[in-house]
Write an enzyme that holds these catalytic residues in place. Structure first.
Site, mmCIF file in Angstrom:
data_model
loop_
_atom_site.group_PDB
_atom_site.id
_atom_site.type_symbol
_atom_site.label_atom_id
_atom_site.label_comp_id
_atom_site.label_asym_id
_atom_site.label_seq_id
_atom_site.Cartn_x
_atom_site.Cartn_y
_atom_site.Cartn_z
ATOM 1 N N CYS B 78 0.798 -1.115 0.099
ATOM 2 C CA CYS B 78 -0.074 0.096 0.117
ATOM 3 C C CYS B 78 0.869 1.161 -0.204
ATOM 4 O O CYS B 78 1.573 1.412 -1.023
ATOM 5 C CB CYS B 78 -1.007 -0.001 1.397
ATOM 6 S SG CYS B 78 -2.368 1.072 0.839
ATOM 7 N N HIS B 187 -3.832 -4.715 -0.490
ATOM 8 C CA HIS B 187 -3.441 -5.192 0.941
ATOM 9 C C HIS B 187 -3.586 -6.815 0.576
ATOM 10 O O HIS B 187 -4.539 -7.293 0.855
ATOM 11 C CB HIS B 187 -4.482 -4.883 1.988
ATOM 12 C CG HIS B 187 -3.933 -3.467 2.314
ATOM 13 N ND1 HIS B 187 -3.090 -3.057 3.392
ATOM 14 C CD2 HIS B 187 -4.623 -2.480 1.915
ATOM 15 C CE1 HIS B 187 -3.219 -1.762 3.643
ATOM 16 N NE2 HIS B 187 -4.008 -1.115 2.525
ATOM 17 N N GLU B 189 -2.857 -8.771 2.822
ATOM 18 C CA GLU B 189 -3.258 -9.698 4.164
ATOM 19 C C GLU B 189 -4.632 -9.318 4.151
ATOM 20 O O GLU B 189 -5.272 -10.032 5.112
ATOM 21 C CB GLU B 189 -2.433 -9.016 5.187
ATOM 22 C CG GLU B 189 -2.915 -7.656 5.615
ATOM 23 C CD GLU B 189 -2.240 -6.312 4.926
ATOM 24 O OE1 GLU B 189 -1.858 -6.710 3.638
ATOM 25 O OE2 GLU B 189 -2.399 -5.373 5.168
#
Lengths: 252, 225
Positions: B78, B187, B189
């Site tokens: 990011c 992202h 994750e």
């Protein structure tokens, strides 16, 4: 292409999900982590946890709930309910929430929106608006305290104000539609979506499959949130997404 | 061992938990000496470009990172990905790490194709278009959706750094890289199974870059459930 999002909402009281009774195949239908993982498997794009605890002890357990959910879930989630201070916001985001949603506190202390957004970025701050059509004044009025207290705000004006203060997303709940399962409030959703340059999540009124396509196509919503229809298995996230795909709506 | 550079920008919990789920040992630190012992780094980040560069400069992380990437891999996520570029126009123009060619600019909010207004931030799940399917980060993966949240994006004059792009009224670099420096605008994750698989690919790249490679170190692959 950016997909429209389907967001199940889970009510959490004192650390436990309420309304989860229908999930008989889950080991523990009150466990926020289990339900989060269930919805993730189903294809939910995001989750919202709404803390409805009445006591401060109950609220404190929310940080632990967030931490447990964040350790397992690999999609984004928002936490709302009872957030009154920058300290609350920090605690929840540090525990792994992606966004926090501010409702009554945003109306009462609008500077909280700015403080939160300055600290963590506007993408973390959702302004939740509960609105009800006011026949006498001819506008959609903002209510706070779970719909119990009326304010002088026009929902469209408040949405614009909240965005100018730093909100990165609007979660609009129609009190007229909530629980009716008769379709989302398309008119207000569209007006707000056209008035602000941040994403709008529509909430309240989801019933049949076509309600979802309506809110995206006619209501111009970026995301649709629903609770009961998913919890009580009247439909599933999977079913809704399959239907939307067939209707030509961009869906993950 | 993976190092997550903690320079005070944003929440590292979700990322560290994603590594944990992949069975990957990690440290979270702001100490270059400790981070120098790791086999690969992750540079996370949420917030403003200028603040991030100021934070990195304060603790000499800029020179540390420049030295680190001469030997070992780095993944920016990011804002961490945007920092890899030369400059950002966010706030006042600010110089970045300049590991990759390009400039970070704001979404205009007006479509260059249709002239219509569009929403900023670019928030939600968007499809990836693979530009370099042979990148180690994309090994075994099919184009999928990834979760984006950002108001600025990297514009590069060198398409060779584009590993995958996404379309949000502009061609948006989604995965970039050159040599052992990588970045994802989204992202991983938070990007479901696809994001997890991509992170795992990065870990495999890191562990495969170790010289020599003891076979036991590749066990991430088996533990990755």
């Amino acid at each position: 292409m950016l997909a429209k999002r389907i967001i199940p909402c889970l009510d959490v009281k004192d650390g436990r999900v309420v309304k989860g009774k229908q999930f008989i195949h889950l080991r523990d239908a009150g466990d926020p982590v289990e339900l989060a993982m269930f919805y993730n498997e189903e294809g939910a794009d995001e989750l919202v946890f709404l803390d409805i605890s009445a006591s401060s002890e109950g609220r404190n357990t929310m940080v632990n709930v967030v931490r447990s959910v964040a350790s397992q879930l690999n999609i984004p989630f928002t936490v709302g309910g009872g957030i009154h201070s920058l300290e609350n916001i920090k605690a929840l985001l540090r525990a792994g929430a992606d966004k926090v949603s501010l409702n009554s506190s945003a109306v009462k202390t609008p500077e909280l929106i700015t403080a939160g957004s300055d600290f963590f970025g506007r993408q973390c701050i959702v302004c939740a608006i509960d609105a009800k059509f006011d026949k006498d004044s001819g506008f959609y009025r903002v209510y706070i305290h779970g719909g119990q207290k009326r304010t002088e705000w026009d929902a469209i004006e408040w949405a614009k104000k909240a965005v100018s203060l730093g909100a990165g997303e609007i979660l609009l709940t129609s009190m007229d539609r909530d629980g009716e399962k008769n379709g989302f409030e398309l008119n207000l959703t569209r007006k707000i979506s056209e008035s602000v340059d941040v994403p709008v999540i529509a909430s309240g009124g989801a019933g049949k499959l076509s309600d979802f396509s309506d809110v995206f196509i006619r209501g111009e919503a970026d995301a649709a949130l629903a609770a009961s229809v998913f919890h009580y298995k009247e439909t599933s996230v999977k079913q809704v997404k399959a239907y939307l795909k067939q209707e030509g709506v961009a869906i993950r | 061992m993976i190092g997550i550079l903690d320079y005070g920008m944003g929440n590292l919990y979700s990322l560290s938990q994603a590594l944990k789920r992949l069975g990957q040992p990690y440290i979270i630190s702001d100490d270059p000496e400790k981070l120098d012992q790791t086999d690969g780094l992750i540079l996370p980040g949420v917030g403003a470009f200028k603040d991030a560069m100021a934070a990195l400069n304060k603790k000499n992380h800029v020179s540390f990172l420049s030295r680190y990437i001469q030997k070992k891999p780095l993944l920016g996520i990011c804002l961490g990905m945007q920092l890899l570029f030369e400059e950002s126009e966010e706030g006042e123009p600010t110089r970045g790490l300049a590991f990759l060619p390009g400039r970070v600019v704001r979404f205009s909010g007006i479509s260059p194709k249709t002239g219509e207004r569009y929403k900023v931030p670019h928030m939600g799940w968007n499809t990836l278009d693979f530009k370099k399917a042979d990148s180690p980060l994309l090994k075994g993966l099919q184009p999928d959706y990834a979760y984006f949240v950002h108001s600025y994006f990297a514009m590069t004059y060198d398409p060779s750094v584009l590993i995958a792009t996404t379309d949000y009224h502009e061609q948006v670099p989604a995965i970039v890289g050159r040599g052992r420096v990588f970045g994802t605008q989204f992202h991983p994750e938070k990007s479901g199974n696809f994001g997890q698989a991509l992170l795992k690919n990065y870990l495999l790249f890191v562990n495969g870059s170790k010289n020599p490679v003891p076979p036991a170190q590749l066990s991430v692959d088996q533990e990755g459930r």
